[in-house]
Design a protein around this motif. Structure first.
Motif, mmCIF file in Angstrom:
data_model
loop_
_atom_site.group_PDB
_atom_site.id
_atom_site.type_symbol
_atom_site.label_atom_id
_atom_site.label_comp_id
_atom_site.label_asym_id
_atom_site.label_seq_id
_atom_site.Cartn_x
_atom_site.Cartn_y
_atom_site.Cartn_z
ATOM 1 N N ARG A 215 -0.451 11.345 7.345
ATOM 2 C CA ARG A 215 -0.757 10.483 6.200
ATOM 3 C C ARG A 215 -0.065 9.136 6.362
ATOM 4 O O ARG A 215 1.075 9.063 6.817
ATOM 5 N N VAL A 216 -0.780 8.095 5.984
ATOM 6 C CA VAL A 216 -0.230 6.737 6.066
ATOM 7 C C VAL A 216 -0.564 6.017 4.758
ATOM 8 O O VAL A 216 -1.523 6.360 4.065
ATOM 9 N N PRO A 217 0.228 4.994 4.386
ATOM 10 C CA PRO A 217 -0.105 4.214 3.183
ATOM 11 C C PRO A 217 -1.463 3.532 3.350
ATOM 12 O O PRO A 217 -1.715 2.878 4.365
ATOM 13 N N CYS A 218 -2.325 3.702 2.368
ATOM 14 C CA CYS A 218 -3.681 3.167 2.455
ATOM 15 C C CYS A 218 -4.072 2.451 1.164
ATOM 16 O O CYS A 218 -3.563 2.767 0.079
ATOM 17 N N ILE A 219 -4.995 1.508 1.296
ATOM 18 C CA ILE A 219 -5.653 0.902 0.156
ATOM 19 C C ILE A 219 -6.780 1.834 -0.281
ATOM 20 O O ILE A 219 -7.603 2.245 0.530
#
Length: 229
Positions: A215-219
């Motif tokens: 998981r990665v920070p996403c818009i």
């Protein structure tokens, strides 16, 4: 496969969809159908885990980063309703089947294996759901035959899909389209200045989305629209 720019619409029977976040990924829906066809045991026995991630072979094009070219689902939302599902053991009848070793006993419904639950669930009343993709319409239509419901608790009748419509369109709207950013994308520290509303959340970039690995920070686009294109 002949890849085309597509608009795919899930036409719902009554618009009641069970979903906490209201996010629906077309590639995840197609991956579920592909798993039903190719790995039904792993899917139905919940064998998908960080150590057993199966990469589906979907009838979708991929972008330069290897992601499937498919948007989120966009819709108008008319209402939100909190309903509850209940789990409680039938204490009277269960006593016939439990061995209390000749002593008086009682099944504990307050904790442990037979704990009773009253769980809230978010029911959204929504319009038909619009998706965009670049893919093979014939094969996509074949896979969508498996998808009779969208969202959770399909067995209770939520999210019933009356029919799937697929139409060819001129442009590729899987990344940028009529609603701004059309799918989750990695957040690089700056939100687009396009007049749209976005949020930031850590998610996976490809199915299965429920796993907590990679998981990665996403818009996250605003999928609940006042008007549809």
């Amino acid at each position: 496969m002949e890849m085309k720019n597509l608009k795919i619409t899930a036409r719902l029977l009554d618009g009641r969809v069970n979903s906490n976040d209201g996010i629906f990924n077309l590639d995840s829906i197609l991956a579920y159908a592909w798993m039903l066809e190719n790995h039904p045991d792993d899917l139905q026995n919940n064998n998908l885990s960080p150590d057993n991630v199966i990469e589906p072979d979907l009838p979708l094009a991929k972008d330069e980063s290897g992601r499937w070219k498919a948007s989120l689902g966009f819709y108008k939302q008319y209402a939100e309703i909190v309903e509850y599902w209940h789990k409680k053991i039938n204490d009277f009848d269960a006593a016939y089947y439990v061995d209390f070793a000749g002593k008086r006993g009682k099944i504990n419904g307050a904790s442990g294996e037979f704990k009773a639950y009253r769980m809230p669930q978010m029911i959204r009343i929504i319009s038909d759901i619009e998706f965009y993709a670049v893919g093979d319409p014939v094969e996509i239509q074949r896979l969508l035959v498996y998808i009779t419901n969208i969202g959770k608790k399909a067995s209770q009748g939520y999210g019933y899909v009356r029919e799937w419509d697929i139409e060819e369109i001129e442009d590729d709207y899987t990344d940028i389209g009529p609603y701004g950013i059309m799918r989750t994308r990695p957040f690089t520290g700056e939100l687009p200045n396009d007049g749209q509303a976005y949020q930031i959340k850590k998610v996976r970039l490809k199915p299965p989305y429920h796993l907590h690995i990679d998981r990665v920070p996403c818009i996250i686009p605003n999928v609940r629209r006042d008007q549809l294109a």
